[in-house]
Design a protein around this motif. Sequence first.
Motif, short mmCIF file in Angstrom:
data_model
loop_
_atom_site.label_atom_id
_atom_site.label_comp_id
_atom_site.label_asym_id
_atom_site.label_seq_id
_atom_site.Cartn_x
_atom_site.Cartn_y
_atom_site.Cartn_z
N MET A 1 -12.12 0.47 -2.18
CA MET A 1 -11.06 -0.21 -2.89
C MET A 1 -11.46 -1.67 -3.11
N PRO A 2 -11.20 -2.24 -4.28
CA PRO A 2 -11.60 -3.62 -4.55
C PRO A 2 -10.93 -4.59 -3.57
N ALA A 3 -11.64 -5.70 -3.34
CA ALA A 3 -11.13 -6.72 -2.43
C ALA A 3 -11.38 -8.10 -3.04
N THR A 4 -10.62 -9.07 -2.59
CA THR A 4 -10.86 -10.45 -2.94
C THR A 4 -11.17 -11.19 -1.64
N LEU A 5 -11.45 -12.45 -1.73
CA LEU A 5 -11.72 -13.25 -0.54
C LEU A 5 -10.42 -13.83 -0.01
N GLY A 119 -17.96 -13.80 3.58
CA GLY A 119 -16.56 -14.19 3.46
C GLY A 119 -15.60 -13.15 4.01
N GLU A 120 -14.45 -13.62 4.48
CA GLU A 120 -13.40 -12.70 4.94
C GLU A 120 -12.72 -12.12 3.71
N ARG A 121 -12.43 -10.82 3.75
CA ARG A 121 -11.88 -10.13 2.58
C ARG A 121 -10.45 -9.69 2.77
N LEU A 122 -9.79 -9.55 1.63
CA LEU A 122 -8.43 -9.04 1.57
C LEU A 122 -8.43 -7.92 0.55
N GLU A 123 -8.06 -6.72 1.00
CA GLU A 123 -8.05 -5.56 0.11
C GLU A 123 -6.97 -5.72 -0.95
N LEU A 124 -7.33 -5.47 -2.19
CA LEU A 124 -6.37 -5.57 -3.29
C LEU A 124 -5.64 -4.24 -3.46
N VAL A 125 -4.34 -4.30 -3.48
CA VAL A 125 -3.51 -3.11 -3.59
C VAL A 125 -2.92 -3.06 -5.00
N ALA A 126 -3.09 -1.93 -5.68
CA ALA A 126 -2.51 -1.77 -7.02
C ALA A 126 -1.01 -1.60 -6.87
N GLN A 172 1.20 4.07 -3.51
CA GLN A 172 1.33 5.06 -2.45
C GLN A 172 2.66 4.95 -1.69
N ARG A 173 3.45 3.89 -1.93
CA ARG A 173 4.73 3.71 -1.24
C ARG A 173 5.95 3.93 -2.16
N LEU A 174 5.71 4.23 -3.44
CA LEU A 174 6.77 4.35 -4.42
C LEU A 174 7.81 5.41 -4.03
N THR A 175 7.37 6.59 -3.66
CA THR A 175 8.30 7.68 -3.32
C THR A 175 9.16 7.30 -2.12
N GLU A 176 8.56 6.69 -1.11
CA GLU A 176 9.32 6.28 0.07
C GLU A 176 10.37 5.23 -0.28
N LEU A 177 9.98 4.28 -1.14
CA LEU A 177 10.92 3.23 -1.52
C LEU A 177 12.07 3.81 -2.35
N GLN A 178 11.76 4.74 -3.25
CA GLN A 178 12.82 5.39 -4.04
C GLN A 178 13.80 6.11 -3.12
N ARG A 179 13.27 6.81 -2.13
CA ARG A 179 14.12 7.54 -1.18
C ARG A 179 14.98 6.56 -0.38
N ALA A 180 14.38 5.45 0.07
CA ALA A 180 15.13 4.45 0.84
C ALA A 180 16.27 3.86 0.01
#
Length: 194
Positions: A1-5, A119-126, A172-180
Amino acid sequence: MPATLLGPCDYREEIRKSRFLALAAPISDAAEAQAFIARHSDAAATHNCWAWKVGNQYRFSDDGEPGGTAGRPILAAIEGQDCDQVAVLVIRWYGGIPLGTGGLARAYGGSASKCLQGGERLELVARGRYACHCLFAELPLFKARLAELETLLEHETYDGTGAELQLAVPAQRLTELQRALADISRGREQLRPL
């Protein structure tokens, strides 16, 4: 998965008496990339070569080096490290010994790659953008669930009965949020795509 710094990083190397300094930083758009490059370029250096990438947008510059020997290898290093939303500037002070086109490409690409590796990385989440309306009584409970479901609250506007929320939701969290949201609002409200 793409990451940024997570933050700026650098790498120094000497190759056949030429000094190379690679600087990298996270960016969010083209203007921020150009500002980073302008701020860190050294007018006393022989070359200030760079590349940046934000999503499908990218730019690079050889700054006087033979075509394809600096900017493209730096961009290739960004892509090879699976980075996005990153700018890399490689500054060269010429040491008197020619490196040849292959040597230049290896020096610029290698310096950029080693800089990014350090560099330290941060995973980019779509994330998808959605909106919903919550009544005042539902708002605290729903907002508490947002953090659990890695959802960002981008904007909220209050009205007479509650608040209209604009959210950035990981796919990946859309269904859970809709249910909540359905549970909290007793089926009255659903997420609407923006």
